[in-house]
Design an enzyme around this catalytic site. Sequence first.
Site, mmCIF file in Angstrom:
data_model
loop_
_atom_site.group_PDB
_atom_site.id
_atom_site.type_symbol
_atom_site.label_atom_id
_atom_site.label_comp_id
_atom_site.label_asym_id
_atom_site.label_seq_id
_atom_site.Cartn_x
_atom_site.Cartn_y
_atom_site.Cartn_z
ATOM 1 N N SER A 263 -35.429 -144.113 21.125
ATOM 2 C CA SER A 263 -35.351 -142.693 21.468
ATOM 3 C C SER A 263 -35.929 -142.433 22.844
ATOM 4 O O SER A 263 -37.110 -142.697 23.096
ATOM 5 C CB SER A 263 -36.101 -141.856 20.428
ATOM 6 O OG SER A 263 -36.333 -140.554 20.944
ATOM 7 N N LYS B 286 -27.606 -132.660 31.153
ATOM 8 C CA LYS B 286 -28.625 -131.932 30.382
ATOM 9 C C LYS B 286 -29.975 -132.652 30.458
ATOM 10 O O LYS B 286 -31.001 -132.024 30.714
ATOM 11 C CB LYS B 286 -28.149 -131.795 28.929
ATOM 12 C CG LYS B 286 -29.111 -131.066 28.029
ATOM 13 C CD LYS B 286 -28.414 -130.477 26.827
ATOM 14 C CE LYS B 286 -28.175 -131.473 25.710
ATOM 15 N NZ LYS B 286 -29.421 -131.857 25.010
ATOM 16 N N ARG C 33 -36.223 -131.330 12.306
ATOM 17 C CA ARG C 33 -36.110 -132.612 13.020
ATOM 18 C C ARG C 33 -37.440 -133.363 13.001
ATOM 19 O O ARG C 33 -38.509 -132.762 13.125
ATOM 20 C CB ARG C 33 -35.582 -132.362 14.431
ATOM 21 C CG ARG C 33 -34.176 -131.749 14.348
ATOM 22 C CD ARG C 33 -33.513 -131.621 15.655
ATOM 23 N NE ARG C 33 -33.244 -132.913 16.244
ATOM 24 C CZ ARG C 33 -32.692 -133.065 17.440
ATOM 25 N NH1 ARG C 33 -32.380 -131.998 18.164
ATOM 26 N NH2 ARG C 33 -32.464 -134.256 17.921
ATOM 27 N N ASP D 47 -24.829 -139.581 21.932
ATOM 28 C CA ASP D 47 -24.348 -138.199 21.843
ATOM 29 C C ASP D 47 -22.820 -138.112 21.834
ATOM 30 O O ASP D 47 -22.253 -137.057 21.553
ATOM 31 C CB ASP D 47 -24.897 -137.361 23.007
ATOM 32 C CG ASP D 47 -26.393 -137.108 22.854
ATOM 33 O OD1 ASP D 47 -26.916 -137.245 21.736
ATOM 34 O OD2 ASP D 47 -27.035 -136.773 23.865
ATOM 35 N N GLN E 255 -36.290 -139.493 24.057
ATOM 36 C CA GLN E 255 -37.182 -138.323 23.965
ATOM 37 C C GLN E 255 -38.597 -138.784 23.640
ATOM 38 O O GLN E 255 -39.568 -138.329 24.250
ATOM 39 C CB GLN E 255 -36.676 -137.356 22.894
ATOM 40 C CG GLN E 255 -35.353 -136.704 23.282
ATOM 41 C CD GLN E 255 -34.801 -135.778 22.215
ATOM 42 O OE1 GLN E 255 -35.293 -135.735 21.093
ATOM 43 N NE2 GLN E 255 -33.760 -135.041 22.572
ATOM 44 N N ARG F 20 -35.499 -132.610 32.793
ATOM 45 C CA ARG F 20 -36.559 -133.370 33.458
ATOM 46 C C ARG F 20 -36.827 -132.859 34.863
ATOM 47 O O ARG F 20 -37.950 -132.963 35.364
ATOM 48 C CB ARG F 20 -36.201 -134.862 33.460
ATOM 49 C CG ARG F 20 -36.351 -135.506 32.069
ATOM 50 C CD ARG F 20 -35.567 -136.802 31.995
ATOM 51 N NE ARG F 20 -35.755 -137.560 30.768
ATOM 52 C CZ ARG F 20 -35.164 -137.299 29.595
ATOM 53 N NH1 ARG F 20 -34.336 -136.264 29.480
ATOM 54 N NH2 ARG F 20 -35.383 -138.069 28.548
HETATM 55 C C1 S3P Z 1 -32.102 -137.103 25.121
HETATM 56 C C2 S3P Z 1 -32.186 -138.226 24.334
HETATM 57 C C3 S3P Z 1 -31.355 -138.441 23.152
HETATM 58 C C4 S3P Z 1 -30.143 -137.521 23.109
HETATM 59 C C5 S3P Z 1 -30.488 -136.117 23.473
HETATM 60 C C6 S3P Z 1 -31.119 -136.045 24.855
HETATM 61 C C7 S3P Z 1 -33.010 -136.986 26.266
HETATM 62 O O1 S3P Z 1 -32.139 -138.221 21.992
HETATM 63 O O2 S3P Z 1 -29.547 -137.559 21.835
HETATM 64 O O3 S3P Z 1 -29.327 -135.293 23.463
HETATM 65 O O4 S3P Z 1 -32.773 -136.127 27.142
HETATM 66 O O5 S3P Z 1 -33.990 -137.750 26.328
HETATM 67 P P1 S3P Z 1 -33.060 -139.410 21.406
HETATM 68 O O6 S3P Z 1 -33.768 -139.975 22.540
HETATM 69 O O7 S3P Z 1 -33.998 -138.799 20.408
HETATM 70 O O8 S3P Z 1 -32.076 -140.352 20.759
#
Ligand code: S3P
EC number: 2.5.1.19
Length: 423
Positions: free
Chosen positions: A166, A20, A120, A309, A168, A25
């Site tokens: 994180s 995913k 969130r 996750d 993200q 990306r």
């Molecule tokens: C992800 C980062 C994780 C993960 C999410 C996907 C990503 O979140 O829990 O399912 O693709 O960068 P966080 O980076 O906020 O922990």
Amino acid sequence: MKLQTGKKELVGTLIVPGDKSISHRSIMFGALANGETRIRHFLRADDCLSTIQAFRDLGVQIEETPDEIIVQGVGFDGLKQANKPLDVGNSGTTIRIMMGILASAPFATTLIGDASIQKRPMNRVMLPLQEMGAQISGNNGSEFAPIQIKPTKSLHGITYHMPVASAQVKSAIIFAALQAEGETVIYEKEKTRDHTEEMITAFGGHIDVDGLAIRVSGNQALMGQSITVPGDISSAAFFIVAGLIAKKSEIVLKNVGLNPTRTGIIDVVSAMGGDISVEENGLAGEITVRASQLKGTTISGELIPRLIDELPIIALLATQAEGETIIRDAEELKVKETNRIDAVATELTKMGADITPTADGLIIRGKTKLHGANVTSYGDHRIGMMLQIAALLVEDGEVDLQKAEAVSISYPQFFEDLEGLFI
Ligand code: S3P
């Protein structure tokens, strides 16, 4: 939905869907690069389809064929103003990284999402982007979606010590930094998944990573690529656990991505005494699991981002291990698609597990016999899939799952793939 129960034996080979994080990306990099990007084994699930739709709304041509997704890159300056808010659905990765991608756009954008997205936390992304010069705000002065991004003349690089671990957030800052004046230096709190960093290099850009320090210079240009997305270890995790806890199982998972920032579950299964073997083949590999006698363990610290996750399904695994399993330093679970600490404790307790939620994790005492119950996914895909694996152990009674359709967020064919292993 009535879940499958009473399965003692799961046997077979499975290719899990594409990763995913890498699928999201690959669309983002493909759109922002110059030239064409072709993506194989893309994850066609709701979250990644939200990313495709967002870029289509921004004027990017994306073609879907049975084998490939083909993105016609427009370069960092080629995105066009959308004529409606971009709807990210349930996808935290989409909304947070899009904030970084669009922070320096010469047009305004509104980002919206579902009820879960609106709860969130977004300050973690907005604050560093504002420091870079972005004009970005949440709904009515809050940090929550809908998010408004106003046009900005230019961003400038910053030095930023991340208060949360994180990927993200890190990725949003990196995408903004690629378009900013000067250099950005990010210090991670803990090492998190590094797909963004890896893909910058693959798309012909530059990034310097030294332990927890990441340096990115601005005004870069990227080149379109051909990508094959590896299988998602976070999806494989449900079958890893199923194979370990169903009495007479053997499951082979092929072509699973083995990026070391994502393989914490393999370390935990080994520490619990599980029969797991991994045959590496470059960045992906084959994982084989067999039914095992398990013992409890402690999961904490820098291991947490490497399996964040997977914690709901690891909690289920721990209910089938002798002794106590302690999960700590995992407060991030509270701000995922749902509060996963509460969701795991509440739903597995209904089925007979012995679990105590804590401020930053869970304490699980095993081994417990699970029984039928009415449970809910809370609309969270990973809670829904975990509960189906739990139901396999139920010999008496039925398990009825509310909001089962949430699995399509990351794994639309999850129930079919599982049924393929029944003998
Ligand atoms: C992800 C980062 C994780 C993960 C999410 C996907 C990503 O979140 O829990 O399912 O693709 O960068 P966080 O980076 O906020 O922990």
